[in-house]
Design a protein around this motif. Structure first.
Motif, PDB file in Angstrom:
ATOM      1  N   VAL A 120       3.191  -8.285  -8.420  1.00 26.49           N
ATOM      2  CA  VAL A 120       2.707  -7.645  -7.194  1.00 26.49           C
ATOM      3  C   VAL A 120       3.664  -7.941  -6.044  1.00 26.49           C
ATOM      4  O   VAL A 120       4.078  -7.034  -5.312  1.00 26.49           O
ATOM      5  CB  VAL A 120       1.275  -8.125  -6.827  1.00 26.49           C
ATOM      6  CG1 VAL A 120       0.900  -7.686  -5.418  1.00 26.49           C
ATOM      7  CG2 VAL A 120       0.256  -7.598  -7.826  1.00 26.49           C
TER       8      VAL A 120
ATOM      9  N   SER B  61      -3.967  -3.864 -14.205  1.00 28.65           N
ATOM     10  CA  SER B  61      -3.804  -2.422 -14.443  1.00 28.65           C
ATOM     11  C   SER B  61      -3.080  -2.210 -15.775  1.00 28.65           C
ATOM     12  O   SER B  61      -2.407  -3.112 -16.282  1.00 28.65           O
ATOM     13  CB  SER B  61      -2.990  -1.795 -13.309  1.00 28.65           C
ATOM     14  OG  SER B  61      -1.681  -2.346 -13.274  1.00 28.65           O
TER      15      SER B  61
ATOM     16  N   LYS C 264      -1.998  -2.703  -9.519  1.00 32.73           N
ATOM     17  CA  LYS C 264      -2.971  -3.787  -9.382  1.00 32.73           C
ATOM     18  C   LYS C 264      -2.860  -4.757 -10.554  1.00 32.73           C
ATOM     19  O   LYS C 264      -2.491  -4.370 -11.655  1.00 32.73           O
ATOM     20  CB  LYS C 264      -4.382  -3.201  -9.340  1.00 32.73           C
ATOM     21  CG  LYS C 264      -4.689  -2.486  -8.032  1.00 32.73           C
ATOM     22  CD  LYS C 264      -6.179  -2.175  -7.919  1.00 32.73           C
ATOM     23  CE  LYS C 264      -6.557  -1.822  -6.489  1.00 32.73           C
ATOM     24  NZ  LYS C 264      -5.764  -0.718  -5.919  1.00 32.73           N
TER      25      LYS C 264
ATOM     26  N   LYS D 280       0.851  -1.207   0.000  1.00 32.65           N
ATOM     27  CA  LYS D 280       0.000   0.000   0.000  1.00 32.65           C
ATOM     28  C   LYS D 280       0.881   1.250   0.000  1.00 32.65           C
ATOM     29  O   LYS D 280       2.075   1.180   0.302  1.00 32.65           O
ATOM     30  CB  LYS D 280      -0.898   0.003   1.234  1.00 32.65           C
ATOM     31  CG  LYS D 280      -1.888  -1.155   1.257  1.00 32.65           C
ATOM     32  CD  LYS D 280      -2.917  -0.956   2.371  1.00 32.65           C
ATOM     33  CE  LYS D 280      -4.034  -1.981   2.286  1.00 32.65           C
ATOM     34  NZ  LYS D 280      -3.563  -3.343   2.664  1.00 32.65           N
TER      35      LYS D 280
END
Lengths: 157, 286
Positions: free
Chosen positions: B245, B260, B257, A130
């Motif tokens: 990822v 994406s 993501k 994140k």
């Protein structure tokens, strides 16, 4: 003589002031890659430095570097050079610069900067994937950099 | 530059030199991959655009330990094959408003032979960059009237494994020119961008340092010809973008993501770096 004493007192007062104020990542002064001034004014603790070097969430130096001093750590990586003799090859000032931001010594090096808090591309919040929360904390604290440097200074051939 | 800096720079060069010599000790193995009597090309001359960068392209299989390598050589030992078998059942399952299953249009999974070797590619009709997952969901939503499968869902991973397996042994030939060119350029830019707090690009590890170790991880060239891959440490299969990822996350970065524009472009670019290698089907790595 009197004048020298006064000057000495001023220098002492100045040093004491420096000891209290931590050098922020953006204020670190690099000279040919080296950083002359301690980031905290407090001497590094080699034992704490060792912890930071092997902790995966901190320096994790062993991910890329081997060293006799760290041979108890399983599976050291070899992307970077061995750290044996680092304390002979480099001065404390140079090691401080390399640990804080090695790119100032070795242009374009793969080695991450451990004391930097801006200029990143898509900085993350730890290993969560994140976005990082502002303000971004450097990977190592100022004192941890001093600790790592003090431990590296004991790496003698 | 002071004399001292020059000296230390020279010392550093000498140290780096030693490290590079040491690299030969950690070279990938030189073994053939033969599955069911079929020879799979896992070592090939580098594509033209990588001349001077990589002497040859190597499958990640060559960087893994002996036990892991062996598992992939026998479909009974390869845990990834189970996923493909599940998709073979799914192939017949009717779903959606149109009352159709895969089999309604495509007969058998064997009809998918060759697709894995040329994707991602730009769909000539829509102009969209499509990987296998995108094709599967296009079929489901447009032809079957069914819901799209999630990027990491069991159904999608199973189907990816089955479709990929149909092209086992076929040489990857993903287009980088024509309509693919802008996507390829974008993917290339991402490949060389140093992301995250660790400021690492794909190239830092997989181009500059393949053959070396980060802790116990033997850095490969990051080729995607083996995907989907059964990862022993995850005990499940993962798509190329699923692995992207994980890689980007490990640079302490905010990841992109799955699906994406960025990862679609990167998947295309990385695939072309492996042009000349063969599709492995479902590979096994640790």
């Amino acid at each position: 003589m009197k004048r020298q004493i006064v000057l000495g007192m001023i220098i002492s007062a100045f040093s004491a002031g420096v000891a209290m104020a931590e050098v922020a990542p953006e204020s670190v002064a690099y000279t040919d890659g080296a950083v002359a001034q301690s980031l905290t004014g407090t001497a590094g603790n080699p034992e704490e430095g060792r912890k930071a070097m092997v902790d995966r969430g901190l320096g994790n130096c062993v991910a890329c570097h081997k060293a006799e001093m760290l041979k108890d750590q399983p599976f050291p990586g070899d992307v970077g050079p061995t750290l044996d003799g680092a304390g002979d090859r480099w001065t404390e000032e140079q090691l401080r610069g390399i640990v804080a931001n090695a790119k100032m010594t070795f242009d374009g090096t793969v080695m991450p900067a451990f004391y930097k808090n801006s200029g990143y591309i898509r900085p993350g919040d730890g290993y969560t994937g994140k976005a990082a929360k502002e303000p971004i904390a450097p990977i190592l604290s100022a004192q941890q950099v001093e600790d790592v440097v003090s431990y590296l200074m004991t790496f003698k051939e | 530059m002071t004399l001292r800096t020059i000296k230390t720079a020279l010392a550093a060069t000498a140290i780096l030199g030693c490290a590079f010599t040491g690299m030969t000790m950690a070279d990938p193995v030189d073994e053939p991959m033969v599955i069911d009597g079929q020879n799979i090309t896992i070592r090939a001359p580098a594509p033209e655009f990588l001349k001077g960068v990589l002497p040859e392209v190597l499958s990640g299989w060559l960087y893994r330990d002996e036990d892991t390598r062996k598992m992939e050589l026998d479909d009974f030992d390869n845990p990834g094959i189970i996923y493909a078998d599940r998709a073979r059942d799914q192939w017949e399952v009717v779903d959606g408003t149109e009352g159709k299953a895969c089999v309604s249009c495509h007969e058998s999974p064997e009809a998918m032979k060759g697709l894995r070797a040329v994707t991602p590619r730009v769909d000539p009709d829509s102009g969209k960059l499509m990987n296998i997952e995108a094709y599967v969901n296009k079929c489901r939503t447009e032809r079957m009237g069914a819901e799209a499968w999630g990027d990491k869902s069991d159904h999608m991973m199973d189907m990816l494994a089955l479709i990929s397996l149909q092209s086992r042994g076929e040489i990857i030939n993903v287009a980088m020119d024509g309509a693919a060119a802008p996507f390829w350029e974008k993917g290339k830019e991402i490949y060389y961008t140093r992301y995250g707090l660790l400021e690492l690009s794909c190239a830092n590890c997989h181009e500059q340092n393949n053959g070396k170790y980060i802790r116990s991880d033997h850095l490969s060239q990051g080729q995607t010809n083996g995907f989907p891959v059964y990862r022993l440490k995850d005990t499940k299969i993962t798509s190329a973008q699923g692995r992207f990822v994980g890689c980007v996350r490990d640079t302490r970065a905010e990841t992109f993501k799955i699906g994406s524009d960025e990862f679609n472009a990167l998947e295309l670019y990385v695939a072309t770096r492996g042009n000349g290698l063969a599709v492995e089907g479902v590979s096994v790595r640790h």
